[in-house]
Design a protein around this motif. Structure first.
Motif, PDB file in Angstrom:
ATOM      1  N   MET A  57       0.850  -1.196   0.000  1.00 42.23           N
ATOM      2  CA  MET A  57       0.000   0.000   0.000  1.00 42.23           C
ATOM      3  C   MET A  57       0.878   1.235   0.000  1.00 42.23           C
ATOM      4  SD  MET A  57      -2.832   1.239   2.813  1.00 42.23           S
ATOM      5  CE  MET A  57      -4.105   0.146   2.204  1.00 42.23           C
ATOM      6  N   HIS A  82       1.139  -2.363   7.090  1.00 45.21           N
ATOM      7  CA  HIS A  82       1.479  -2.210   5.674  1.00 45.21           C
ATOM      8  C   HIS A  82       2.898  -1.675   5.498  1.00 45.21           C
ATOM      9  CE1 HIS A  82      -2.498  -3.286   4.424  1.00 45.21           C
ATOM     10  NE2 HIS A  82      -3.067  -2.222   4.963  1.00 45.21           N
ATOM     11  N   ARG A  94       6.732   5.644   5.321  1.00 46.30           N
ATOM     12  CA  ARG A  94       6.018   5.764   6.586  1.00 46.30           C
ATOM     13  C   ARG A  94       6.655   6.782   7.527  1.00 46.30           C
ATOM     14  NH1 ARG A  94       1.077   5.613   7.796  1.00 46.30           N
ATOM     15  NH2 ARG A  94       1.272   6.938   9.626  1.00 46.30           N
ATOM     16  N   ARG A 106      -3.137  -0.596  11.201  1.00 47.95           N
ATOM     17  CA  ARG A 106      -3.119  -1.147   9.841  1.00 47.95           C
ATOM     18  C   ARG A 106      -2.058  -0.466   8.979  1.00 47.95           C
ATOM     19  NH1 ARG A 106      -8.987  -1.279  10.139  1.00 47.95           N
ATOM     20  NH2 ARG A 106      -9.152   0.458   8.677  1.00 47.95           N
ATOM     21  N   ASN A 107      -1.903   0.837   9.144  1.00 50.51           N
ATOM     22  CA  ASN A 107      -0.872   1.533   8.378  1.00 50.51           C
ATOM     23  C   ASN A 107       0.521   1.043   8.745  1.00 50.51           C
ATOM     24  OD1 ASN A 107      -2.723   3.076   6.989  1.00 50.51           O
ATOM     25  ND2 ASN A 107      -2.566   4.832   8.360  1.00 50.51           N
ATOM     26  N   ALA A 150      -2.602   4.727   2.315  1.00 51.18           N
ATOM     27  CA  ALA A 150      -2.680   4.637   3.767  1.00 51.18           C
ATOM     28  C   ALA A 150      -3.324   5.872   4.360  1.00 51.18           C
ATOM     29  CB  ALA A 150      -1.272   4.456   4.357  1.00 51.18           C
ATOM     30  N   LYS A 161       6.272  -3.582   3.741  1.00 47.56           N
ATOM     31  CA  LYS A 161       7.043  -2.972   2.656  1.00 47.56           C
ATOM     32  C   LYS A 161       8.489  -2.707   3.047  1.00 47.56           C
ATOM     33  CE  LYS A 161       5.124   0.411   0.464  1.00 47.56           C
ATOM     34  NZ  LYS A 161       4.459   1.721   0.277  1.00 47.56           N
TER      35      LYS A 161
END
Length: 220
Positions: free
Chosen positions: A1, A157, A104, A153-154, A6, A161
């Motif tokens: 994602m 993900h 992120r 959840r972010n 996100a 990655k």
């Protein structure tokens, strides 16, 4: 994602109950509801739940008393709706600011900066949300639960990655939320004399590198 996806997820997570029993269907009705919620934010923020009144809300909104009851049945119901609305507006603001970020850790820094900026423009947020734990505890818990679930959840993900180290996503989500809450209190509500970007950069350094000494120092 992607970071963009996100951020949209953060904004789109629904609350358990919007508390608006008579949601408007027309654009005019939506504008009226927005005025009532904005007026409620000012009324509750300035006077607190127990001193606030429905008449005070309608006066601030420039609306008739009957208009209030078109959308809400009581003061408690509009308060609950306001807590949910505050959460949605906050998530939306952050999502818009982090859309397009490449990773992120960058999203964490920009998201925190966005949060501080948002609180500076909505200082009643803290009084309303904090008071909710005594007036409507389930709405108070849900306010943070929605944030935490989207955050978790972010992080999952981002971990998949390879953007952050894996593990303990739920605990990390709550810890990062706690950091934002108190940085917002200190640098948005109590004082706003330092650039939000500067505060976010300092917190981002902690998020990225933790409290461990630098490798060179550790090897000396």
């Amino acid at each position: 994602m992607t970071a963009k996806a996100a951020s949209v997820e953060l904004a789109d997570v629904p609350a358990a109950d919007t508390a608006i029993s008579k949601a408007p269907r027309t654009e005019r009705g939506k504008r009226t509801l927005r005025k009532l919620l904005d007026a409620a934010a000012a009324e509750f923020g300035e006077r607190g739940y127990h001193e606030a009144s429905i008449s005070g809300i309608t006066q601030r909104a420039g609306a008739a008393l009957g208009t209030f009851y078109t959308y809400f049945d009581s003061k408690e119901q509009v308060f609950r709706a306001l807590v949910d609305d505050m959460g949605r507006l906050t998530r939306q603001h952050i999502a818009e600011r982090v859309t397009g970020t490449s990773d992120r850790l960058t999203a964490e820094r920009l998201g925190l900066e966005a949060f501080i900026d948002f609180v500076r423009g909505h200082k009643d947020l803290y009084r309303i949300v904090m008071e909710a734990q005594f007036v409507a505890e389930d709405a108070y818990r849900n306010y943070y639960r929605v944030f935490a679930e989207a955050y978790r959840r972010n992080l999952v993900h981002a971990s998949a990655k390879g953007e952050i180290s894996p593990g303990h996503e739920e605990e990390r989500a709550w810890a990062l939320i706690g950091m934002s809450v108190f940085l917002g209190l200190r640098y948005a509500v109590w004082s706003d004399d330092r650039p939000a970007a500067e505060i976010a950069a300092a917190a981002a350094e902690l998020i990225t590198f933790g409290l461990s000494p630098k490798r060179e120092e550790g090897m000396s």
